[in-house]
Motif scaffolding. Sequence first.
Motif, mmCIF file in Angstrom:
data_model
loop_
_atom_site.group_PDB
_atom_site.id
_atom_site.type_symbol
_atom_site.label_atom_id
_atom_site.label_comp_id
_atom_site.label_asym_id
_atom_site.label_seq_id
_atom_site.Cartn_x
_atom_site.Cartn_y
_atom_site.Cartn_z
ATOM 1 N N ALA A 88 -5.354 -8.146 -0.006
ATOM 2 C CA ALA A 88 -6.511 -8.954 0.384
ATOM 3 C C ALA A 88 -7.259 -9.490 -0.827
ATOM 4 N N LEU A 89 -7.388 -8.677 -1.857
ATOM 5 C CA LEU A 89 -8.232 -9.044 -2.991
ATOM 6 C C LEU A 89 -7.482 -9.677 -4.155
ATOM 7 N N ASN A 90 -6.208 -9.311 -4.330
ATOM 8 C CA ASN A 90 -5.552 -9.693 -5.582
ATOM 9 C C ASN A 90 -4.209 -10.394 -5.451
ATOM 10 N N ASN A 91 -3.362 -9.978 -4.515
ATOM 11 C CA ASN A 91 -1.967 -10.420 -4.523
ATOM 12 C C ASN A 91 -1.574 -11.104 -3.215
ATOM 13 N N LEU A 92 -0.608 -12.004 -3.310
ATOM 14 C CA LEU A 92 -0.125 -12.685 -2.120
ATOM 15 C C LEU A 92 0.659 -11.753 -1.219
ATOM 16 N N VAL A 93 1.567 -10.971 -1.807
ATOM 17 C CA VAL A 93 2.394 -10.041 -1.036
ATOM 18 C C VAL A 93 2.450 -8.709 -1.769
ATOM 19 N N VAL A 94 2.222 -7.629 -1.037
ATOM 20 C CA VAL A 94 2.299 -6.280 -1.624
ATOM 21 C C VAL A 94 3.213 -5.445 -0.738
ATOM 22 N N ARG A 95 4.238 -4.855 -1.335
ATOM 23 C CA ARG A 95 5.187 -4.050 -0.573
ATOM 24 C C ARG A 95 5.343 -2.683 -1.202
ATOM 25 N N SER A 96 5.394 -1.677 -0.357
ATOM 26 C CA SER A 96 5.682 -0.316 -0.814
ATOM 27 C C SER A 96 6.872 0.194 -0.025
ATOM 28 N N ASP A 97 7.950 0.539 -0.720
ATOM 29 C CA ASP A 97 9.182 0.959 -0.039
ATOM 30 C C ASP A 97 9.163 2.420 0.383
ATOM 31 N N ASP A 98 8.386 3.252 -0.331
ATOM 32 C CA ASP A 98 8.350 4.679 0.024
ATOM 33 C C ASP A 98 7.062 5.290 -0.521
ATOM 34 N N PHE A 99 6.159 5.610 0.376
ATOM 35 C CA PHE A 99 4.885 6.188 -0.049
ATOM 36 C C PHE A 99 5.043 7.577 -0.673
ATOM 37 N N LEU A 131 -6.685 -6.732 8.280
ATOM 38 C CA LEU A 131 -7.872 -6.163 7.645
ATOM 39 C C LEU A 131 -8.700 -7.288 7.038
ATOM 40 N N LEU A 132 -9.974 -7.371 7.441
ATOM 41 C CA LEU A 132 -10.905 -8.331 6.860
ATOM 42 C C LEU A 132 -11.930 -7.570 6.026
ATOM 43 N N ILE A 133 -12.186 -8.066 4.833
ATOM 44 C CA ILE A 133 -13.134 -7.423 3.924
ATOM 45 C C ILE A 133 -14.233 -8.418 3.592
ATOM 46 N N SER A 134 -15.473 -8.069 3.919
ATOM 47 C CA SER A 134 -16.629 -8.935 3.661
ATOM 48 C C SER A 134 -17.434 -8.377 2.494
ATOM 49 N N GLY A 135 -17.722 -9.245 1.537
ATOM 50 C CA GLY A 135 -18.539 -8.825 0.408
ATOM 51 C C GLY A 135 -17.932 -7.710 -0.410
ATOM 52 N N PHE A 194 0.244 -9.033 3.456
ATOM 53 C CA PHE A 194 0.207 -10.441 3.061
ATOM 54 C C PHE A 194 -1.241 -10.903 2.992
ATOM 55 N N GLN A 195 -1.612 -11.498 1.882
ATOM 56 C CA GLN A 195 -2.966 -12.013 1.735
ATOM 57 C C GLN A 195 -3.192 -13.185 2.677
ATOM 58 N N LEU A 196 -4.384 -13.224 3.284
ATOM 59 C CA LEU A 196 -4.787 -14.343 4.129
ATOM 60 C C LEU A 196 -5.838 -15.163 3.388
ATOM 61 N N TYR A 197 -5.761 -16.485 3.543
ATOM 62 C CA TYR A 197 -6.728 -17.358 2.890
ATOM 63 C C TYR A 197 -7.887 -17.570 3.856
ATOM 64 N N THR A 198 -8.936 -16.791 3.689
ATOM 65 C CA THR A 198 -10.081 -16.903 4.573
ATOM 66 C C THR A 198 -11.258 -17.481 3.798
ATOM 67 N N SER A 199 -12.451 -17.426 4.397
ATOM 68 C CA SER A 199 -13.609 -18.062 3.789
ATOM 69 C C SER A 199 -14.076 -17.326 2.536
ATOM 70 N N GLU A 200 -14.845 -18.028 1.729
ATOM 71 C CA GLU A 200 -15.386 -17.438 0.512
ATOM 72 C C GLU A 200 -16.268 -16.246 0.882
ATOM 73 N N GLY A 201 -16.060 -15.125 0.194
ATOM 74 C CA GLY A 201 -16.828 -13.918 0.486
ATOM 75 C C GLY A 201 -16.173 -13.048 1.531
ATOM 76 N N LYS A 202 -15.154 -13.538 2.216
ATOM 77 C CA LYS A 202 -14.416 -12.737 3.197
ATOM 78 C C LYS A 202 -12.928 -12.884 2.926
ATOM 79 N N MET A 203 -12.306 -11.795 2.525
ATOM 80 C CA MET A 203 -10.877 -11.788 2.243
ATOM 81 C C MET A 203 -10.161 -11.003 3.344
ATOM 82 N N GLY A 204 -8.862 -11.158 3.408
ATOM 83 C CA GLY A 204 -8.142 -10.440 4.448
ATOM 84 C C GLY A 204 -6.661 -10.329 4.159
ATOM 85 N N ALA A 205 -6.003 -9.487 4.957
ATOM 86 C CA ALA A 205 -4.561 -9.305 4.808
ATOM 87 C C ALA A 205 -3.941 -8.960 6.150
#
Length: 226
Positions: free
Chosen positions: A87-98, A50-54, A122-133
């Motif tokens: 993508a926006l806040n954490n390096l790794v986010v896990r949910s064991d049971d929704f 998932l890539l998030i722009s702006g 898992f957070q991806l280190y992408t360009s400024e203004g575009k985050m991803g996971a």
Amino acid sequence: MSDSGAGDLSRTMAELARSLSGPRTLDERLRAVTAAVVELMPHETCAGILLISGGKKFETVAPTSELLRKLDHAQQQLGQGPCVAAALNNLVVRSDDFRSEPRWPQFAAAAVDVGILSSMSFQLYTSEGKMGALNLFAFTPNAFGPNEEVAGEVLAAHAALALTAVRTEEQLRSAVASRDVIGQAKGMLMERFDIDAIRAFELLSRLSQETNTRLSVIAQRITERR
């Protein structure tokens, strides 16, 4: 990680490195990563990026299942979910049971409705203004443990490198194109006003400063209008 798990990861990484060594599009590179991470998981899993722009525009990339698009769309509409959090806040986010997930109750309910019970992002280190996971979803609870987290982190790094490499290539192409159009504009000014290259560049620079417009844009306008 067990010896067997470490061996599987090493083999997968070697195969992935070989597959990415030749000329590949960004989509091909990222699909190789999502396919590889699914192969390493012990439970039935689907993956995507998932890539998030702006902070608003969501783009689902290299999904191994169309289910990823639905889940990402739900997160965009609800403004919550594990992929957004990663993508926006954490390096790794896990949910064991929704079914008992308190952090994103609306998204958790939507995930359960389509049969998804656990996830890891898992957070991806992408360009400024575009985050991803890099995101993994499983149809069983507690599908991801420490071993799977290690494998996911390694492959997330590959995805981030692929994104960075393509961005660098695009920047280089843009720089070369800008240099070429500035050179053309200089040549036209030199011929039109019978001035040397230095004076022509000074004229371009002055126009750029006085109009608060990038030099490449000024040059492009000159070449188009002749």
